[in-house]
Design an enzyme around this catalytic site. Structure first.
Site, mmCIF file in Angstrom:
data_model
loop_
_atom_site.group_PDB
_atom_site.id
_atom_site.type_symbol
_atom_site.label_atom_id
_atom_site.label_comp_id
_atom_site.label_asym_id
_atom_site.label_seq_id
_atom_site.Cartn_x
_atom_site.Cartn_y
_atom_site.Cartn_z
ATOM 1 N N ARG A 119 0.859 -1.193 0.045
ATOM 2 C CA ARG A 119 -0.083 0.295 0.038
ATOM 3 C C ARG A 119 1.000 1.151 0.159
ATOM 4 O O ARG A 119 0.070 2.386 0.277
ATOM 5 C CB ARG A 119 -0.863 -0.125 1.175
ATOM 6 C CG ARG A 119 -1.915 -1.201 1.000
ATOM 7 C CD ARG A 119 -2.934 -0.911 2.231
ATOM 8 N NE ARG A 119 -4.154 -2.034 2.084
ATOM 9 C CZ ARG A 119 -4.121 -3.402 2.502
ATOM 10 N NH1 ARG A 119 -2.828 -3.579 3.402
ATOM 11 N NH2 ARG A 119 -4.935 -4.119 2.370
ATOM 12 N N LYS A 141 3.074 10.970 -11.367
ATOM 13 C CA LYS A 141 2.360 10.257 -12.116
ATOM 14 C C LYS A 141 2.910 9.036 -12.417
ATOM 15 O O LYS A 141 4.140 8.830 -12.743
ATOM 16 C CB LYS A 141 1.952 10.689 -13.409
ATOM 17 C CG LYS A 141 0.804 11.904 -13.543
ATOM 18 C CD LYS A 141 0.588 12.205 -14.776
ATOM 19 C CE LYS A 141 -0.771 13.320 -14.609
ATOM 20 N NZ LYS A 141 -1.080 13.813 -16.094
ATOM 21 N N GLU A 183 8.845 17.747 -25.205
ATOM 22 C CA GLU A 183 8.462 17.938 -23.927
ATOM 23 C C GLU A 183 9.079 19.183 -23.465
ATOM 24 O O GLU A 183 8.371 20.008 -22.829
ATOM 25 C CB GLU A 183 8.644 16.907 -22.884
ATOM 26 C CG GLU A 183 7.964 15.373 -23.080
ATOM 27 C CD GLU A 183 6.502 15.871 -22.708
ATOM 28 O OE1 GLU A 183 6.066 16.609 -22.221
ATOM 29 O OE2 GLU A 183 5.548 14.573 -22.790
ATOM 30 N N LYS A 225 7.170 22.789 -14.693
ATOM 31 C CA LYS A 225 6.189 21.673 -14.133
ATOM 32 C C LYS A 225 5.911 21.662 -12.793
ATOM 33 O O LYS A 225 5.110 21.295 -11.995
ATOM 34 C CB LYS A 225 6.931 20.117 -14.599
ATOM 35 C CG LYS A 225 6.040 19.188 -14.176
ATOM 36 C CD LYS A 225 6.129 17.958 -14.780
ATOM 37 C CE LYS A 225 5.048 16.884 -14.603
ATOM 38 N NZ LYS A 225 5.287 15.700 -15.284
ATOM 39 N N GLU A 235 -4.197 16.694 -10.674
ATOM 40 C CA GLU A 235 -4.821 17.148 -12.096
ATOM 41 C C GLU A 235 -6.343 17.271 -12.250
ATOM 42 O O GLU A 235 -7.063 16.684 -13.031
ATOM 43 C CB GLU A 235 -4.338 15.938 -13.237
ATOM 44 C CG GLU A 235 -4.494 16.520 -14.585
ATOM 45 C CD GLU A 235 -4.058 15.665 -15.795
ATOM 46 O OE1 GLU A 235 -4.821 15.285 -16.602
ATOM 47 O OE2 GLU A 235 -3.078 15.124 -15.462
ATOM 48 N N ARG A 239 -3.224 21.439 -13.998
ATOM 49 C CA ARG A 239 -2.183 20.504 -14.318
ATOM 50 C C ARG A 239 -2.594 19.900 -15.697
ATOM 51 O O ARG A 239 -1.773 19.489 -16.475
ATOM 52 C CB ARG A 239 -2.138 19.274 -13.340
ATOM 53 C CG ARG A 239 -1.003 18.354 -13.773
ATOM 54 C CD ARG A 239 -0.713 17.525 -12.525
ATOM 55 N NE ARG A 239 0.410 16.830 -12.754
ATOM 56 C CZ ARG A 239 1.037 15.563 -12.069
ATOM 57 N NH1 ARG A 239 0.857 16.101 -10.764
ATOM 58 N NH2 ARG A 239 2.027 14.773 -12.647
ATOM 59 N N ASN A 243 -0.801 18.706 -20.729
ATOM 60 C CA ASN A 243 -1.223 17.606 -21.765
ATOM 61 C C ASN A 243 -1.143 18.149 -23.102
ATOM 62 O O ASN A 243 -1.860 17.290 -23.973
ATOM 63 C CB ASN A 243 -2.431 16.820 -21.322
ATOM 64 C CG ASN A 243 -2.267 15.855 -20.075
ATOM 65 O OD1 ASN A 243 -1.334 15.365 -19.829
ATOM 66 N ND2 ASN A 243 -3.414 15.994 -19.049
ATOM 67 N N HIS A 246 -1.016 15.704 -26.049
ATOM 68 C CA HIS A 246 -0.850 14.340 -25.651
ATOM 69 C C HIS A 246 -2.034 13.572 -25.899
ATOM 70 O O HIS A 246 -1.962 12.062 -25.998
ATOM 71 C CB HIS A 246 -0.802 14.232 -24.079
ATOM 72 C CG HIS A 246 0.786 14.642 -23.482
ATOM 73 N ND1 HIS A 246 1.565 15.680 -23.913
ATOM 74 C CD2 HIS A 246 1.550 13.946 -22.751
ATOM 75 C CE1 HIS A 246 2.566 15.776 -23.160
ATOM 76 N NE2 HIS A 246 2.765 14.669 -22.749
ATOM 77 N N HIS A 250 -1.148 10.315 -27.620
ATOM 78 C CA HIS A 250 -1.411 8.856 -26.895
ATOM 79 C C HIS A 250 -2.214 8.200 -27.738
ATOM 80 O O HIS A 250 -2.007 6.922 -28.158
ATOM 81 C CB HIS A 250 -2.149 9.166 -25.651
ATOM 82 C CG HIS A 250 -1.523 9.518 -24.647
ATOM 83 N ND1 HIS A 250 -1.975 9.993 -23.403
ATOM 84 C CD2 HIS A 250 -0.019 9.721 -24.382
ATOM 85 C CE1 HIS A 250 -1.089 10.324 -22.561
ATOM 86 N NE2 HIS A 250 0.229 10.234 -23.389
ATOM 87 N N HIS A 263 7.468 8.230 -27.455
ATOM 88 C CA HIS A 263 6.367 8.952 -26.786
ATOM 89 C C HIS A 263 6.462 10.767 -27.153
ATOM 90 O O HIS A 263 5.572 11.440 -27.691
ATOM 91 C CB HIS A 263 6.298 9.176 -25.286
ATOM 92 C CG HIS A 263 5.433 9.924 -24.685
ATOM 93 N ND1 HIS A 263 4.147 10.064 -24.678
ATOM 94 C CD2 HIS A 263 5.659 11.263 -23.932
ATOM 95 C CE1 HIS A 263 3.631 11.025 -23.891
ATOM 96 N NE2 HIS A 263 4.495 11.613 -23.503
#
Length: 361
Positions: A119, A141, A183, A225, A235, A239, A243, A246, A250, A263
């Protein structure tokens, strides 16, 4: 060495160290390791280059190692189970620390394993690609891909620290450096127009691995960032601006098969599509779009999606993107270079026209 901090509120913060020969400095690691056990997660490409150095740096601890296959195709739950297997065999407990030594794929998977093992345990990011240094290693993330969508399984789990040694970039292939620059360019587009100007003037030196300019670009990117993450850790609002490109990107990665397009390459093509859509909405002019395309070309990045990819493929994948809300596709668009906005009003028909009618863009 430069030291920045990600401020998360409730007295939570962690450092980002940027410099040269940082892999060999135990004092950058020891304060952020809680117990006596460490598990280094890396891959088959990075391990021969840097694993022994990091093991020496961490010699005061009991160190186990997981070496994963290299590539986006292995960013899945099977690889996560490989990490769990080693943690359990080594009898790692809640005071153990995972150290991610690798690019974004390694960092995302090691972070997800850390978020879920017993956990939640500590982890440290040691990113070895430019893309991971300026983006995925910062912000917490973590996760893996699913065949139907990229990064659809994951958790927010912040690292204890991020150690960015720019000397590891000397072994980075030119294609990977370019992918990272996508990026970097993104930060200039979303909220730092002076940085975009700086990149236009310094892109050639960055492509030549100039240390001073690489440190400057990484620092500016991480500052941007860290500021956004501090304002919106999980997010729920601003935030999402990170993206830019993205959602389209993606979709490209998913449709082409993970790893076929890097990417950063997919994000570059996605940013151009976002810019072209912004122009159609009357926000950018043709000169703005041309500046964006020229900077991406100077970084040897693609400025068009795969020629065989249809608007139907884009829309099908974008509909299940985790950024979609209540059936609406949420895009990050540009009011100007340096000013991004969240927009969920673009119709499927507008996206079809964008993809299928390049002569009308």
């Amino acid at each position: 060495m430069k030291t920045l901090y990600v401020e998360l509120g409730d007295q939570r913060r962690y450092p980002i160290f940027i410099g040269q020969k940082l892999l060999d400095q135990p004092d950058l690691f020891t304060p952020y390791i809680r117990g006596k056990q460490v598990c280094i997660v890396t891959n088959e490409t990075v391990a021969p280059l840097y694993l022994s150095r990091l093991e020496k740096t961490l010699s005061a601890f009991q160190v186990d190692v997981v070496i994963l296959p290299d590539g986006e195709a292995y960013k899945n739950l099977q690889s996560i189970n490989t990490i769990y297997d080693q943690l359990l065999k080594g009898r790692h407990n809640r005071s153990s620390t995972i150290v991610a030594l690798g690019g974004g794929v390694v960092g995302d998977m090691a972070g997800f394993a850390a978020a879920t093992y017993q956990r939640g345990i500590n982890f440290i990011q040691v990113p070895t690609t430019l893309l991971s240094q300026v983006d995925s290693s910062v912000g917490g993330k973590t996760g893996v891909n699913h065949p139907l969508g990229k990064n659809m399984i994951g958790a927010f789990h912040q690292p204890q620290s991020v150690v960015i040694d720019i000397e590891v970039l000397n072994s980075l292939p030119a294609r990977e450096l370019s992918a990272g620059l996508a990026e970097v360019i993104k930060y200039g587009l979303i909220n730092d127009a002076p940085f975009f100007d700086w990149l236009e003037n310094n892109i050639k030196s960055l492509m030549c691995y100039e240390p001073k300019d690489l440190i400057e670009a990484i620092e500016r990117s991480c500052l941007n960032k860290a500021d956004v993450v501090a304002r919106d850790e999980k997010e729920s609002s601003v935030r999402a601006l990170l993206n830019l490109g993205h959602t389209f990107g993606h979709a490209i990665e998913t449709a082409q098969g993970y790893g076929q397009w890097l990417h950063g390459e997919a994000v570059a093509a996605g940013m151009v599509l976002a810019a072209q859509l912004s122009q159609q909405l009357g926000w950018l002019d043709a000169g703005d779009v041309n500046r964006i395309e020229e900077l991406l070309r100077a970084a040897t990045l693609p400025v068009q999606p795969p020629s065989a990819m249809t608007s139907g493929q884009f829309l099908e994948i974008m509909a299940v993107d985790k950024k979609a809300i209540d059936g609406a596709i949420r895009l990050i668009l540009l009011k100007a270079i340096g000013e991004a906005v969240i927009d969920d009003s673009v119709s499927a028909e507008q996206i079809r026209c964008l993809i299928d009618s390049p002569c009308d863009k």
